[in-house]
Scaffold this motif. Structure first.
Motif, PDB file in Angstrom:
ATOM      1  N   UNK A 325      71.362  48.603  31.137  1.00 45.31           N
ATOM      2  CA  UNK A 325      70.690  49.755  30.520  1.00 45.31           C
ATOM      3  C   UNK A 325      70.311  49.464  29.072  1.00 45.31           C
ATOM      4  N   UNK A 326      71.102  48.665  28.388  1.00 41.09           N
ATOM      5  CA  UNK A 326      70.755  48.312  27.009  1.00 41.09           C
ATOM      6  C   UNK A 326      69.518  47.436  26.960  1.00 41.09           C
ATOM      7  N   UNK A 327      69.325  46.662  28.011  1.00 36.95           N
ATOM      8  CA  UNK A 327      68.154  45.788  28.056  1.00 36.95           C
ATOM      9  C   UNK A 327      66.900  46.535  28.497  1.00 36.95           C
ATOM     10  N   UNK A 328      67.039  47.484  29.443  1.00 38.07           N
ATOM     11  CA  UNK A 328      65.870  48.134  30.045  1.00 38.07           C
ATOM     12  C   UNK A 328      65.802  49.639  29.776  1.00 38.07           C
ATOM     13  N   UNK A 329      66.685  50.174  28.941  1.00 33.76           N
ATOM     14  CA  UNK A 329      66.804  51.606  28.635  1.00 33.76           C
ATOM     15  C   UNK A 329      67.475  52.384  29.761  1.00 33.76           C
ATOM     16  N   UNK A 330      67.081  52.118  31.007  1.00 34.19           N
ATOM     17  CA  UNK A 330      67.681  52.772  32.167  1.00 34.19           C
ATOM     18  C   UNK A 330      67.959  51.705  33.230  1.00 34.19           C
ATOM     19  N   UNK A 331      68.738  52.084  34.222  1.00 35.76           N
ATOM     20  CA  UNK A 331      68.925  51.192  35.352  1.00 35.76           C
ATOM     21  C   UNK A 331      67.664  51.205  36.201  1.00 35.76           C
ATOM     22  N   UNK A 332      66.983  50.075  36.364  1.00 37.43           N
ATOM     23  CA  UNK A 332      65.866  50.048  37.317  1.00 37.43           C
ATOM     24  C   UNK A 332      66.402  50.210  38.732  1.00 37.43           C
ATOM     25  N   UNK A 333      65.552  50.632  39.645  1.00 34.92           N
ATOM     26  CA  UNK A 333      65.985  50.844  41.022  1.00 34.92           C
ATOM     27  C   UNK A 333      66.601  49.593  41.627  1.00 34.92           C
ATOM     28  N   UNK A 334      66.133  48.442  41.229  1.00 36.43           N
ATOM     29  CA  UNK A 334      66.754  47.196  41.665  1.00 36.43           C
ATOM     30  C   UNK A 334      66.551  46.154  40.578  1.00 36.43           C
ATOM     31  N   UNK A 335      67.554  45.286  40.412  1.00 33.65           N
ATOM     32  CA  UNK A 335      67.471  44.226  39.415  1.00 33.65           C
ATOM     33  C   UNK A 335      68.139  42.981  39.982  1.00 33.65           C
TER      34      UNK A 335
END
Length: 732
Positions: A325-335
């Motif tokens: 989340x720190x990298x993308x602001x939110x959890x993407x649906x899949x990573x």
């Protein structure tokens, strides 16, 4: 107490009060927007400032199966109102539910979603109403109306269990059931493990509150069937199962419902948990991973591990998620295992907030308050809009999607409010309740089969009698949690140079590259070449990792739409698909499953269209469609993916012109872009010309040539330098 201690205490209280008040204000904004702009519709469209009514908005595929024209968001939010001490609003909302909500609508809904959101919402609201009534100061007029509605809905869901195996159909018609000719469902053969197995909590609660055992009996049988079908060697279950014969359709095993079974939890920790990662594996060969990515729903698992008392891996996985989340602001649906975005959507899911709350309650570590603070601040900064909160269409671009799912109000605000609240500020003892999948609150007292663990008899807190006791694991020593987290502090590379996390798995099925490699997505196109488009309409498409490799050959044929549009059930018009490219909507089942059905029905290619309303290649990065964990060598037809805006252009063309000729090919080989391309067009002759042709007289034929650099031909009056006659044109 010294002065410094008093100052710290005062600061801590102000910190709590500030964020709790902010969360209440955010809830008022979201709930107030729904009631003002959307009610009695199922959901709010926060960008359009109106309600989402099924059938009146573009079809989003399986996402819309949650919508049953029963004021979904209102019912899903009822017990949240009580938890947040909004008693007046709760009483008014209950009256609206009793007065306005109908459950006998002629609409096909998801059994799973209706169970956790609507049935669970009605049960949780009934429990809250009964609690307030027993306190003596409110709801004295209440006569169990919500429980009666829940029982009515339970009976409407029961026909889904009418299968030979006892596993439920994935969908049911609220009025006509499943097998009725008017039901428009009942053709499905598969369901997901969670869809079949997680009915037990709500159905058992309904049976025990109403006194009718039929609900618990059916749900328990379904769960027993799933467990019976597990792989005995590994104690793992798959993710998709045939509801008629009980055969596994997908044998990849992830985090599923059967954590109530100790053996299955051990299997998960042995094969799936590779701290801090949780990777899906093949149930029959659990040393093999079938995916190089994780989905955001796994964020609930650390919270579940806390409830079991297995806190070290919970801290590890939660910290990994926090770094994402720190990298993308939110959890993407899949990573990916490299923490890159696999699917970029973020529909305001609450699972990360859920695990944050449970970890704070278990450890007392203020670190998790800071995590909660970051959740609140990012929601306000990046999702708040004038009419509510909008989902993020892609975390890489920050673009919004016109949806605010009911679980945002049902779950997110519960967990955030509880995180920043003391027990004394709650209207009831939270430890007397268990959270359902949708965070609805059911009394622990309903359970009569699971005694507390030996040696943990204290009654001070829910976590003091979990197995094992958190008092033993965390004896007022939050720094122990920090010592675990520190090993994952720079996991994603944020804050210092990135180091690859070693992953001890073998990638199979759809994964052909090593997890350290980021595969480049080659843009493809769907080019409409038949009149009146003549190659001018070019739609950007995403490729697939399986099926025909279009980078090696062009593939162009005429196309027709398949039925059903989702292509997850039997294909009803195979004769119309012979030799054509089929169009299928994303959702309900895997891309590979759709492709197999359509290929077997005679289709020579498939164009998938995104079910997410408003998505486009201009705003959302392309991705490659992946397989289903099994071999995909049997799929040989070409496959491409269109976002919904591009898909709308294609479907509009189909509606207007019936059959449309297309080319499916890599974008760099777009017809007419880099070199002259022949475009053969059949022209309908006039009656006079037909007569002349039959008499053997010379007839006019044309061959149109696209010049280099030209992407279109003016269909109204083509200029001379764009056309060359292959034969002399006779003048009349």
């Amino acid at each position: 107490m010294g002065r410094s201690s008093l100052l710290c205490l005062a600061f801590g209280l102000r910190f709590f009060f500030f964020f709790r008040d902010q969360i209440l204000e955010m809830f008022d904004h979201a709930y107030g927007s729904y009631m003002k702009y959307a009610y009695p519709a199922d959901e709010l469209m926060p960008l359009s400032c109106r309600g989402r009514v099924r059938g009146l908005e573009p079809n989003r595929g399986d996402v819309d199966d949650s919508l049953g024209k029963f004021s979904l968001t209102l019912i899903d939010t009822l017990d949240t109102l009580v938890l947040l001490n909004k008693f007046d609003e709760f009483e008014e909302a209950v009256k609206k539910t009793m007065r306005d909500v109908r459950l006998d609508n002629d609409v096909v809904v998801s059994v799973f979603e209706t169970n956790i959101r609507v049935l669970g919402g009605l049960l949780g609201a009934h429990v809250m109403a009964d609690h307030l009534r027993q306190r003596g100061d409110r709801m004295q007029w209440y006569r169990d109306e919500l429980l009666h509605m829940a029982k009515d809905l339970g009976y409407r869901l029961l026909p889904a269990f009418n299968t030979t195996s006892g596993l439920p159909y994935p969908r049911v018609n609220l009025r006509y059931g499943v097998l009725n000719p008017l039901s428009r469902t009942g053709t499905e053969s598969d369901t997901c493990t969670a869809c079949a197995g997680t009915m037990i909590l709500e159905f058992a609660a309904l049976s025990r509150l109403s006194g009718d055992s039929v609900f618990e009996d059916h749900a328990r049988k379904a769960m027993d069937v799933l467990w019976e079908k597990r792989q005995r060697g590994s104690d793992l279950v798959g993710t998709v199962i045939n509801i008629h014969n009980g055969d596994w359709v997908r044998r990849d095993s992830g985090v599923v419902v059967h954590l109530v079974y100790f053996n299955h939890y051990i299997a998960i920790m042995k094969y799936i948990s590779q701290p801090p990662l949780l990777l899906s594996v093949h149930m029959h060969n659990p040393t093999v991973s079938v995916r190089s990515w994780m989905d955001s729903l796994l964020a609930f698992f650390p919270g579940l591990q806390v409830l079991r008392g297995d806190l070290k891996p919970a801290i590890e996985t939660h910290e990994m998620l926090y770094q994402v989340t720190k990298q993308h602001k939110f959890l993407p649906e899949a990573f990916t295992t490299e923490f890159r975005v696999h699917w970029g959507q973020h529909p305001l899911r609450p699972e990360f907030a859920e695990s944050t709350y449970f970890l704070y309650k278990a450890t007392g570590d203020p670190y998790y308050l800071k995590v909660g603070q970051s959740i609140v601040e990012k929601l306000n900064a990046h999702t708040r809009v004038p009419c509510g909160f909008a989902a993020v269409q892609d975390v890489r671009t920050g673009t919004h999607e016109d949806r605010m799912d009911s679980f945002f109000l049902a779950e997110m605000f519960k967990y955030l409010y509880l995180l920043f609240s003391e027990k004394s500020q709650l209207p009831f003892d939270i430890d007397d309740y268990v959270f359902t999948t949708e965070a609805h609150l059911l009394p622990v007292s309903l359970s009569t089969t699971r005694p507390p663990c030996l040696g943990n008899h204290t009654e001070d807190d829910l976590f003091t009698y979990s197995c094992p006791s958190t008092q033993t694991l965390f004896p007022n020593n939050p720094s122990f949690a920090k010592s675990i987290r520190d090993g994952y502090k720079y996991l994603t590379g944020v804050g210092r140079a990135h180091h690859t996390l070693p992953v001890r798995v073998k990638l199979v099925a759809e994964v052909t590259q090593s997890p350290e490699e980021e595969e480049e997505v080659v843009p493809h196109i769907v080019q409409l070449i038949s009149p009146p488009f003549l190659g001018r309409t070019v739609l950007t498409a995403g490729p697939a990792k399986f099926g025909m490799d279009l980078t090696r050959q062009e593939h162009g044929v005429s196309q027709t739409v398949s039925e059903p549009y989702s292509a997850c059930g039997p294909i009803l018009n195979p004769e119309a698909l012979q030799g054509h490219v089929a169009v299928a909507l994303r959702g309900d089942c895997m891309f590979a499953a759709k492709a197999r059905r359509l290929q077997e029905a005679g289709a020579v290619g498939v164009i998938f269209i995104d079910h997410r309303e408003g998505s486009s290649s201009a705003e959302t990065p392309l991705f490659q469609m992946v397989g289903d964990g099994a071999t995909t060598d049997d799929i040989t037809v070409p496959l491409v993916f269109l976002f919904s805006q591009e898909g709308a252009v294609l479907t509009s063309a189909l509606q207007e012109h019936s059959n449309v000729d297309v080319l499916l090919l890599p974008k760099e080989r777009q017809m007419g872009r880099d070199r002259p391309e022949k475009l053969n067009i059949r022209l309908r002759l006039t009656k006079k010309e037909q007569e002349e042709e039959e008499e053997g007289k010379d007839a006019s034929t044309f061959q149109l040539l696209l010049e280099p650099g030209d992407g279109m031909i003016d269909e109204r009056t083509p200029p001379a330098d764009h056309c060359a006659a292959s034969e002399e044109v006779r003048q009349p």
